[in-house]
Design an enzyme around this catalytic site. Structure first.
Site, short mmCIF file in Angstrom:
data_model
loop_
_atom_site.label_atom_id
_atom_site.label_comp_id
_atom_site.label_asym_id
_atom_site.label_seq_id
_atom_site.Cartn_x
_atom_site.Cartn_y
_atom_site.Cartn_z
N HIS A 193 48.29 36.65 34.34
CA HIS A 193 49.23 36.33 35.42
C HIS A 193 50.64 36.80 35.09
CE1 HIS A 193 46.44 33.39 37.34
NE2 HIS A 193 47.07 33.88 38.37
N GLU A 436 31.08 52.18 41.02
CA GLU A 436 31.71 51.82 39.74
C GLU A 436 30.68 51.56 38.65
OE1 GLU A 436 34.35 48.49 40.37
OE2 GLU A 436 32.97 47.49 41.71
N ASN A 459 37.91 51.99 36.85
CA ASN A 459 38.10 51.02 35.76
C ASN A 459 36.74 50.57 35.23
OD1 ASN A 459 40.69 51.21 36.63
ND2 ASN A 459 40.75 49.24 37.67
N ASP A 460 35.85 50.23 36.15
CA ASP A 460 34.53 49.80 35.72
C ASP A 460 33.62 50.99 35.43
OD1 ASP A 460 34.40 46.98 35.54
OD2 ASP A 460 34.76 46.90 37.68
N CYS A 507 40.02 54.29 43.61
CA CYS A 507 40.93 53.13 43.61
C CYS A 507 41.10 52.51 42.23
CB CYS A 507 40.49 52.09 44.63
SG CYS A 507 38.87 51.41 44.26
#
Ligand code: PEP
Ligand code: MG
Length: 575
Positions: A193, A436, A459-460, A507
């Site tokens: 966060h 992904e 990313n994945d 993305c």
């Protein structure tokens, strides 16, 4: 001699800061056993209660000063801490210990903290795990007041670089408000966060800088280089001048980029590229509009489920989506269905507790298909939002066509249900799939046939192709976006979409990285979705590129298997 510490840079547009170090004791403060002389007992009780009240006053002040666009979950986080401070378990039990056992305020609080921690630790519930962190944040705040760490430190923060073991989101907001120039923390990942907030507040930060609190000295001049994830101490005048000049250049650069807000994203040889934004919260729409994005290519909805005890209902989903859709006007909004699991846990995942390998477990679409009631609630809200604007629904983490068909059947079912109930929706709402996993990438033709659009989640895709946990910094050196296997998979997906005349976008973080952007275009991608802070930079870069040149070089480059040569060739594309 210069000391360089390395961590993970959090660069939300402002990459460099120079300022004196100010140390903030926000790690777990351990009290020593200390007993009182009899006469001091009531005085100590008062000291403790005043500290609790001051800690609450600090939080109320943070709550009051919070910027308007602060994500709702951060507000909830602060409210939870305020509630905990008011709870008798924290504010009254130590008083008993001071009176009955003659403990000092600090020691009584420490004993109470340890008792509560033991209770939490005996429970496997992931929700209570997050409450354990909250308890430490609250206890540390009271400890900080007892230690005399008051607002004097806070007042000295303007223009300084704050060094701490860890920071709560509440502290991050307060430090930003008090004019901190940057943040350095020993712990934390780019997904924390604190990092998310620092990025959206434009506050340069380096997280995961192990040893920072012991190696850096209060008051010494630091250079924070968030672009490269480095903190430098003991720099000579020439180095300091270099970085101060870089700050000026960054400011000037940000100013220049603003001029591109309404400019077309077009290559030198006239090929139009669409740049969209990734968001996590409805409040992010404001930043997206400022960035000149041509839509939202990825709205990560799992943040709707986090930091709370109950599941969001259909109306809450709908209101969140409506805010985004209305904020974006006639631009498209791609809402990704729930992608919980792996590094994104929430309180409502009892399955996650016994999961041996969360990244390969009941994650994302798998969880949604198992818990179809939760999934249907979200689908209905997305469909309702589709009546209000240009909404697209996107499914994460597909590996096989059965999941794809199952998910589509549930969507069709909810379209019929809503129509029967007379609730407006767009029956033609595009439904897309994230590619992904290597399995989905290799069989992309099948997915391109079944879906209205595909979006590549690098990313994945990188994590699963290279068997490298994206959240584990001990294997971060193996996480290689330029691995030939990754590039071939991306190219395969782009080609499959071309064969089926379906739109394809990217993305993952690669999309917003200037090192890879020419390569992405060279592979034929014309739609990219990225963090809003990267968008104007990407637009500027694209306006200097030649589409046809890139195609020619990339075809050749994709034949290269040698990683060093490949890296050189990719660097050459951007030059
Ligand atoms: C991705 O995997 O590339 C992606 C965009 O999704 P997330 O980062 O939310 O997993
Ligand atoms: Mg993903």
């Amino acid at each position: 001699m210069t000391l360089a510490l390395h961590g993970i840079g959090v660069d939300g547009g402002a990459g460099t800061a120079v300022g004196k170090a100010v140390m903030l004791a926000r790690g777990n403060i351990q009290a020593e056993p200390r007993m009182l002389h009899h006469g001091n007992v009531e005085q100590e009780v008062r000291r403790f209660l005043q500290a609790v009240e001051s800690a609450a006053a600090q939080l109320r002040e943070i709550r009051r000063q919070i910027p308007q666009d602060t994500p709702a979950d951060i507000l909830e986080f602060i409210d939870t801490h305020l509630l905990m401070l008011e709870d008798k378990a924290i504010s009254e039990a130590p008083v008993q210990l001071i009176r009955d056992e003659g403990c000092s305020a600090e020691w009584a609080l420490q004993l109470r903290r340890n008792q509560l921690m033991r209770v939490f630790e005996e429970m496997e519930d992931p929700y209570l795990r997050t409450r354990r962190d909250d308890l430490d944040h609250v206890v540390n705040r009271i400890m900080g007041v007892l230690a005399g760490e008051d607002s004097d430190t806070a007042r000295e923060i303007r223009g300084k670089i704050v060094v701490s073991e860890d920071l709560t989101p509440a502290d991050t907001i307060l430090l930003h408000h008090r004019g901190a120039a940057g943040l350095v923390t020993e712990f934390g990942s780019p997904m924390s966060h604190t990092a998310i907030l620092a990025r959206s507040l434009g506050l340069p930060a380096v997280v995961g800088a192990h040893g920072a609190t012991s190696l850096l000295e209060p008051g010494e001049l630091l250079v924070l280089d968030a672009t490269h994830g480095a903190v430098l101490a003991g720099c000579d005048d020439r180095t300091l001048d270099f970085f101060r000049h870089r700050i000026e250049l960054e400011q000037a650069h940000r100013h220049t980029l603003q001029a591109l807000k309404h400019a077309p994203t077009v290559t030198r040889d006239g090929v139009r590229i669409t740049l969209q934004a990734n968001i996590e919260l409805p409040e992010d729409v404001h930043t997206v509009r400022e960035s000149g994005a041509q839509g939202i290519g990825l709205y990560r909805t799992e943040f709707l489920y986090m930091n709370r005890e109950t599941l969001p209902d259909e109306e809450e989903h709908f209101q969140a989506y409506l805010e985004v859709v209305q904020g974006m006007g006639d631009l498209p909004v791609t809402i990704r269905t729930l992608d919980l699991g792996a590094d994104k846990q929430c309180e409502h995942q009892p399955e996650a507790a016994g999961c041996t390998n969360p990244a390969l477990g009941l994650r994302a679409i798998r969880l949604c298909l198992k818990e179809s009631a939760i999934f249907r609630t979200q689908i209905r809200a997305i469909l309702r939002a589709s009546a209000m604007g240009r909404v697209q629904l996107m499914l994460p983490m597909l590996t096989n066509i059965h999941e794809a068909r199952h998910a589509r059947a549930l969507i069709d079912d909810e379209i019929h249900n809503l129509q029967r109930e007379g609730i407006p929706l767009d029956p033609e709402m595009p439904v897309g799939a994230m590619i992904e996993t290597p399995a989905a990438a290799i069989t992309a033709d099948h997915f391109a046939e079944l879906f209205d659009f595909l979006s590549i989640g690098t990313n994945d895709l990188i994590q699963y192709t290279l068997a490298v946990d994206r959240a584990d910094d001990s294997v971060a050196h193996l996480y290689d976006p330029l691995h030939p296997a990754v590039l071939q998979l991306i190219k395969g997906v782009v080609d499959a979409c071309a064969r089926h005349h379906k739109p394809v976008s990217i993305c993952g973080e690669m999309a917003g990285d200037p090192r890879y952007l020419p390569l992405m275009l060279g592979m034929g991608l014309k739609m990219l979705s990225m963090h809003p802070a990267s968008l104007l930079e990407a637009r500027q870069q694209i306006r200097h590129l030649e589409w046809r040149e890139l195609q020619r070089h990339t075809d050749h480059l994709l034949q290269t298997l040698d990683p060093d040569r490949l890296e050189q060739q990719v660097a050459h594309l951007s030059s």
